[in-house]
Each structure stands twice: as C-alpha cells, then as structure tokens.
Enzyme design. Sequence first.
Site, short mmCIF file in Angstrom:
data_model
loop_
_atom_site.label_atom_id
_atom_site.label_comp_id
_atom_site.label_asym_id
_atom_site.label_seq_id
_atom_site.Cartn_x
_atom_site.Cartn_y
_atom_site.Cartn_z
N ASP A 14 0.95 5.15 -0.67
CA ASP A 14 2.23 5.67 -0.20
C ASP A 14 2.72 4.71 0.88
O ASP A 14 1.95 3.89 1.40
CB ASP A 14 2.02 7.08 0.34
CG ASP A 14 3.26 7.64 1.00
OD1 ASP A 14 4.31 7.63 0.34
OD2 ASP A 14 3.18 8.05 2.17
N ASP A 16 5.76 5.47 3.69
CA ASP A 16 6.11 6.11 4.96
C ASP A 16 5.02 7.09 5.40
O ASP A 16 4.63 7.98 4.63
CB ASP A 16 7.42 6.87 4.81
CG ASP A 16 8.56 5.99 4.38
OD1 ASP A 16 9.26 5.48 5.25
OD2 ASP A 16 8.74 5.81 3.16
N ASP A 177 -0.52 10.26 3.00
CA ASP A 177 -0.58 11.05 4.24
C ASP A 177 -0.14 12.48 4.05
O ASP A 177 -0.16 13.26 5.00
CB ASP A 177 0.33 10.41 5.29
CG ASP A 177 1.80 10.49 4.89
OD1 ASP A 177 2.14 10.01 3.79
OD2 ASP A 177 2.62 11.04 5.66
#
Length: 221
Positions: A14, A16, A177
């Site tokens: 991922d 961001d 995240d």
Amino acid sequence: MHALLSDIRLVVFDLDGTLVDSVPDLAAAVDTALADLALPMPGEAKVRDWVGNGSRILMERALEDALGEAPAAAFLDTAHERFLSRYGEAPCERTRLYSGVGEALAGLAASGRRLALVTNKPAAFIAPILRATGIERYFGMCLGGDSLPRRKPDPLPLMHVAKHFDVAPAHCLMVGDSRHDIAAGRAAGFRTLAVPYGYNHGEPVAASRPDEVVESLAELV
C-alpha cells in the site's frame, strides 16, 4: 530476512500510511477545496482519520462533517473535482517516507523479490509521489484506485498483480496499514503484514488479524 518472507516471491505494498505519510498534503487539498466552496476547513487531524478509501470517499466524509449531513451526489462531484485540482497542484510538498521504508525496499529488491504498489489513491498521483520520495525505481507495477473496476478491499487489484508477475497467491505478501489492505490480501490468498503507524480510521490494525505486524518496515530485511 523476516521469517514471513521465506518463500515469498512478490511483495505488494500500500502507499499512503504504509510507505509515505501523505496526510499533510491531502489535508491541505481538502482544506482549500472546502474553502473554495465556502465551507469550514476540517484540518489535518480529522483528515488523518478519513483517508484510506480513495479520494471520493475522503471528500464525502469531509462534506458530511462540514454540512452535518450526507452531501447530494452533484455537490460531491463538484467538491471531488475541486479536491483533485487542488491536490494536483501540490501532491508531495510535505509527503515523506516513513522511517525504514528506503532500507526495506532496497533490501527486498536486492533479494530478487518483485515489488508492486496497490493503492486506492487515484493513479495520476502515484508517479509524482514516488519520484519525489525517490522510490519509483523499485516497483514493477503500480495500480491506483481507478486503475481497475474494483479497488481494495476487493481482492481484484492484488489478483491482477499476481497474474501479471505469474506468481501464485501463496507466494505473495500484502503489506499495508489498514483493515482494507488486510481484507484484500486475505481474500486474494496472500499472506498479510501490517504496520501500526498508518491510517486505519482510529482502530488498531492488529484487530484485523494480519499474519504479522512490524513496527518498522526495516524489520523485513
């Protein structure tokens, strides 16, 4: 190498909240877009809890906060276009790599593993951020939230990447995240690894039961 990587051939990241902290630039774009529409600016703290599902949902959350109710579709369209314009003016002025990211990417690439990026951010913003942070060279494929018909938490983007590199899902790892990253990885048959410092709507990412959690991506190498 981390034990979780023992037979991993493809690592999908991922963006961001995992590789970069982009909230300062996202928040600035949200603030200016709402100001353009004569609405109150939410500020960085609120935006930090809203990111992760793509730019349209980000603006939907911002408008609902400002208006006190769900926005009309046409108004959301207008606000979203305003956000895209404002974000496009400065997508990486204050966006920075998290500690350990550079070491992790360099080590994984040197080990011969293939690396890819799957984000819900619009694809047009990926390359400028990767160039600005100096990590563009590591990724053999990058997909944004508008690259395919469906995005995370749907497994389609991860399955697409695995097929592109001809790597079976059992030999792929999703690193993210948020619960959306973990859900997408699990649904695609990938192993999953989470970092706890990103954007997960105020919830601990460990609650999504990834296979592993590391405090820093440097722990991978």
